[in-house]
Scaffold this motif. Sequence first.
Motif, PDB file in Angstrom:
ATOM      1  N   TRP A   1       0.822  -1.206   0.000  1.00  0.00           N
ATOM      2  CA  TRP A   1       0.000   0.000   0.000  1.00  0.00           C
ATOM      3  C   TRP A   1       0.855   1.254   0.000  1.00  0.00           C
ATOM      4  O   TRP A   1       0.483   2.262  -0.597  1.00  0.00           O
ATOM      5  CB  TRP A   1      -0.938   0.030   1.203  1.00  0.00           C
ATOM      6  CG  TRP A   1      -2.203  -0.720   0.969  1.00  0.00           C
ATOM      7  CD1 TRP A   1      -2.542  -1.933   1.492  1.00  0.00           C
ATOM      8  CD2 TRP A   1      -3.300  -0.328   0.150  1.00  0.00           C
ATOM      9  NE1 TRP A   1      -3.772  -2.308   1.040  1.00  0.00           N
ATOM     10  CE2 TRP A   1      -4.270  -1.346   0.221  1.00  0.00           C
ATOM     11  CE3 TRP A   1      -3.546   0.787  -0.635  1.00  0.00           C
ATOM     12  CZ2 TRP A   1      -5.467  -1.269  -0.484  1.00  0.00           C
ATOM     13  CZ3 TRP A   1      -4.741   0.852  -1.326  1.00  0.00           C
ATOM     14  CH2 TRP A   1      -5.687  -0.169  -1.239  1.00  0.00           C
TER      15      TRP A   1
ATOM     16  N   PRO B   1       1.634   2.734  -5.013  1.00  0.00           N
ATOM     17  CA  PRO B   1       1.316   3.915  -5.824  1.00  0.00           C
ATOM     18  C   PRO B   1       2.556   4.606  -6.387  1.00  0.00           C
ATOM     19  O   PRO B   1       2.546   5.084  -7.527  1.00  0.00           O
ATOM     20  CB  PRO B   1       0.582   4.842  -4.847  1.00  0.00           C
ATOM     21  CG  PRO B   1       0.069   3.946  -3.790  1.00  0.00           C
ATOM     22  CD  PRO B   1       1.044   2.819  -3.681  1.00  0.00           C
TER      23      PRO B   1
ATOM     24  N   THR C   1       3.433   4.867 -10.380  1.00  0.00           N
ATOM     25  CA  THR C   1       3.674   6.166 -11.006  1.00  0.00           C
ATOM     26  C   THR C   1       4.943   6.133 -11.849  1.00  0.00           C
ATOM     27  O   THR C   1       4.954   6.578 -13.004  1.00  0.00           O
ATOM     28  CB  THR C   1       3.791   7.260  -9.928  1.00  0.00           C
ATOM     29  OG1 THR C   1       2.582   7.286  -9.165  1.00  0.00           O
ATOM     30  CG2 THR C   1       4.055   8.615 -10.540  1.00  0.00           C
TER      31      THR C   1
ATOM     32  N   ALA D   1       4.388  12.587  -6.994  1.00  0.00           N
ATOM     33  CA  ALA D   1       3.563  11.589  -6.316  1.00  0.00           C
ATOM     34  C   ALA D   1       3.787  11.618  -4.809  1.00  0.00           C
ATOM     35  O   ALA D   1       2.839  11.466  -4.035  1.00  0.00           O
ATOM     36  CB  ALA D   1       3.873  10.194  -6.868  1.00  0.00           C
TER      37      ALA D   1
ATOM     38  N   LEU E   1       0.737  12.201  -2.422  1.00  0.00           N
ATOM     39  CA  LEU E   1       0.293  11.062  -1.617  1.00  0.00           C
ATOM     40  C   LEU E   1       1.060  10.878  -0.315  1.00  0.00           C
ATOM     41  O   LEU E   1       0.737   9.985   0.463  1.00  0.00           O
ATOM     42  CB  LEU E   1       0.434   9.771  -2.435  1.00  0.00           C
ATOM     43  CG  LEU E   1      -0.361   9.683  -3.718  1.00  0.00           C
ATOM     44  CD1 LEU E   1       0.008   8.425  -4.480  1.00  0.00           C
ATOM     45  CD2 LEU E   1      -1.839   9.712  -3.422  1.00  0.00           C
TER      46      LEU E   1
END
Length: 89
Positions: A19, A23, A27, A61, A65
């Motif tokens: 998790w 991401p 990316t 990113a 995030l």
Amino acid sequence: MTPELALTELRLGLQVALWVGGPLLMTVLVVGVVVGVVQAATQLNEPTIAFIAKAAALTAALFALGSFLLIYLVDYTVTLFQRIPHLIG
């Protein structure tokens, strides 16, 4: 600690790693493919372009995030520390 409990904790740790890292890795993967296609289409094969594009995308990113990923990681760590008495005995 039973083997089932150890495997459960290991599974939860791997899920958190996916998790948090997923991401960011996705990316970089998408940007790498897009830059590769553009470089192949323009026949401009310079490795620096791909590196700079990936680094910029990763930075963006992380800015977008980073707080969510940090909160997720801190929540997991706090929960793990709270489960230590259950894990030991």
